[in-house]
Design a protein around this motif. Structure first.
Motif, PDB file in Angstrom:
ATOM      1  N   GLY A  10       0.810  -1.216   0.000  1.00 16.14           N
ATOM      2  CA  GLY A  10       0.000   0.000   0.000  1.00 16.14           C
ATOM      3  C   GLY A  10       0.844   1.266   0.000  1.00 16.14           C
ATOM      4  O   GLY A  10       2.076   1.230   0.122  1.00 16.14           O
ATOM      5  N   GLU A  11       0.157   2.366  -0.099  1.00 14.96           N
ATOM      6  CA  GLU A  11       0.796   3.672  -0.205  1.00 14.96           C
ATOM      7  C   GLU A  11       1.681   3.980   1.008  1.00 14.96           C
ATOM      8  O   GLU A  11       1.328   3.685   2.149  1.00 14.96           O
ATOM      9  N   THR A  12       2.832   4.613   0.732  1.00  7.66           N
ATOM     10  CA  THR A  12       3.697   5.180   1.762  1.00  7.66           C
ATOM     11  C   THR A  12       3.909   6.661   1.426  1.00  7.66           C
ATOM     12  O   THR A  12       3.585   7.099   0.316  1.00  7.66           O
ATOM     13  N   GLU A  13       4.484   7.402   2.352  1.00  8.98           N
ATOM     14  CA  GLU A  13       4.766   8.811   2.063  1.00  8.98           C
ATOM     15  C   GLU A  13       5.693   8.938   0.860  1.00  8.98           C
ATOM     16  O   GLU A  13       5.540   9.840   0.044  1.00  8.98           O
ATOM     17  N   TRP A  14       6.635   8.017   0.742  1.00 10.42           N
ATOM     18  CA  TRP A  14       7.592   8.112  -0.360  1.00 10.42           C
ATOM     19  C   TRP A  14       7.013   7.620  -1.683  1.00 10.42           C
ATOM     20  O   TRP A  14       7.450   8.062  -2.741  1.00 10.42           O
ATOM     21  N   SER A  15       6.046   6.726  -1.640  1.00 11.27           N
ATOM     22  CA  SER A  15       5.427   6.340  -2.919  1.00 11.27           C
ATOM     23  C   SER A  15       4.593   7.496  -3.460  1.00 11.27           C
ATOM     24  O   SER A  15       4.464   7.676  -4.668  1.00 11.27           O
ATOM     25  N   VAL A  16       4.052   8.324  -2.570  1.00 12.99           N
ATOM     26  CA  VAL A  16       3.305   9.506  -2.988  1.00 12.99           C
ATOM     27  C   VAL A  16       4.251  10.553  -3.584  1.00 12.99           C
ATOM     28  O   VAL A  16       3.978  11.135  -4.637  1.00 12.99           O
ATOM     29  N   SER A  17       5.398  10.770  -2.939  1.00 10.96           N
ATOM     30  CA  SER A  17       6.334  11.810  -3.376  1.00 10.96           C
ATOM     31  C   SER A  17       7.216  11.355  -4.538  1.00 10.96           C
ATOM     32  O   SER A  17       7.871  12.173  -5.168  1.00 10.96           O
ATOM     33  N   GLY A  18       7.235  10.047  -4.805  1.00  7.83           N
ATOM     34  CA  GLY A  18       8.065   9.525  -5.886  1.00  7.83           C
ATOM     35  C   GLY A  18       9.511   9.287  -5.486  1.00  7.83           C
ATOM     36  O   GLY A  18      10.367   9.067  -6.344  1.00  7.83           O
ATOM     37  N   GLN A  19       9.793   9.284  -4.185  1.00 11.31           N
ATOM     38  CA  GLN A  19      11.146   9.028  -3.720  1.00 11.31           C
ATOM     39  C   GLN A  19      11.457   7.525  -3.816  1.00 11.31           C
ATOM     40  O   GLN A  19      10.615   6.690  -3.484  1.00 11.31           O
ATOM     41  N   HIS A  20      12.650   7.206  -4.258  1.00 15.17           N
ATOM     42  CA  HIS A  20      13.076   5.808  -4.342  1.00 15.17           C
ATOM     43  C   HIS A  20      13.171   5.227  -2.933  1.00 15.17           C
ATOM     44  O   HIS A  20      13.848   5.772  -2.068  1.00 15.17           O
ATOM     45  N   THR A  21      12.473   4.121  -2.726  1.00  7.76           N
ATOM     46  CA  THR A  21      12.399   3.496  -1.411  1.00  7.76           C
ATOM     47  C   THR A  21      12.842   2.050  -1.518  1.00  7.76           C
ATOM     48  O   THR A  21      12.029   1.155  -1.766  1.00  7.76           O
ATOM     49  N   GLY A  22      14.123   1.812  -1.375  1.00  8.20           N
ATOM     50  CA  GLY A  22      14.638   0.452  -1.441  1.00  8.20           C
ATOM     51  C   GLY A  22      14.915  -0.093  -0.054  1.00  8.20           C
ATOM     52  O   GLY A  22      14.178  -0.912   0.472  1.00  8.20           O
TER      53      GLY A  22
END
Length: 196
Positions: A10-22
């Motif tokens: 599900g959505e995270t703050e970084w998936s909303v902002s488009g930040q790479h989250t590895g």
């Protein structure tokens, strides 16, 4: 015919902002939790032969909120290691490259500076698919993971090179269904949203 159901967390703050989250282990947003609760609603009652989940909390929590009680955490399902791009957006990185007089860049073609390339992610995904194919003999399999790794997974399922994952966008809290047609691996559905 058994199905492999591939779910992006599900959505995270970084998936909303488009930040790479590895490697960063961030939680779901309240909206992401709500998405996860309805992620599998329209699949009906299923007893999965296996539920394989990334170790990141956003994936584990998505599985939990979707009503999955028994999971197996699989390290190979972690998201792409973005190296120097972790926490940054593609737009930021491209602007930096342009300012430095460097040419274009694409993750699936060029890899992540200081992190993984598509071949490395493909090797991890191939190990997961060996397990998945064995489990599909017993029934449906659910995989809960991330965006870019899931895109490589569908490419490898179809026998394509890992870099072909570039063509399979999957949004937060969306899913795909992979199966076989006359013994050939096929993509039945992709980027299906939650019902609510």
């Amino acid at each position: 015919m058994s199905e492999l159901i591939v779910v992006r967390h599900g959505e995270t703050e970084w998936s909303v902002s488009g930040q790479h989250t590895g490697t960063t282990d961030i939680p779901l947003t309240a909206r992401g939790e709500q998405q996860a609760r309805h992620l599998l609603d329209d699949l009906g009652e299923r007893d999965f032969a296996a539920v394989l989940v990334s170790p990141r909390q956003r994936a584990r929590r998505t599985a939990e909120l979707a009503g999955i009680e028994e999971i197996e955490v699989v390290q190979d399902l972690t998201e792409w290691d973005y190296g120097d791009l972790e926490g940054r957006t593609t737009a930021e990185y491209l602007a930096e490259r342009e300012a430095a007089g460097l040419g274009p860049w694409e993750l699936f073609t060029d890899g992540a500076p200081g992190g993984e390339d598509a071949a490395a992610v493909g090797a991890r995904v191939d190990r997961v698919l060996v397990r998945v194919r064995a489990e599909l003999e017993r029934g449906d399999v659910l995989v809960v993971g991330h965006s870019h790794t899931s895109r490589v997974l569908v490419a490898r399922w179809l026998g394509l090179s890992p870099g072909h994952g570039v063509g399979f966008l999957i949004d937060a809290a969306h899913r795909g269904v992979l199966t076989y047609k006359r013994g050939v691996p096929v993509l039945q559905h992709w980027n299906v949203p939650p019902t609510s």
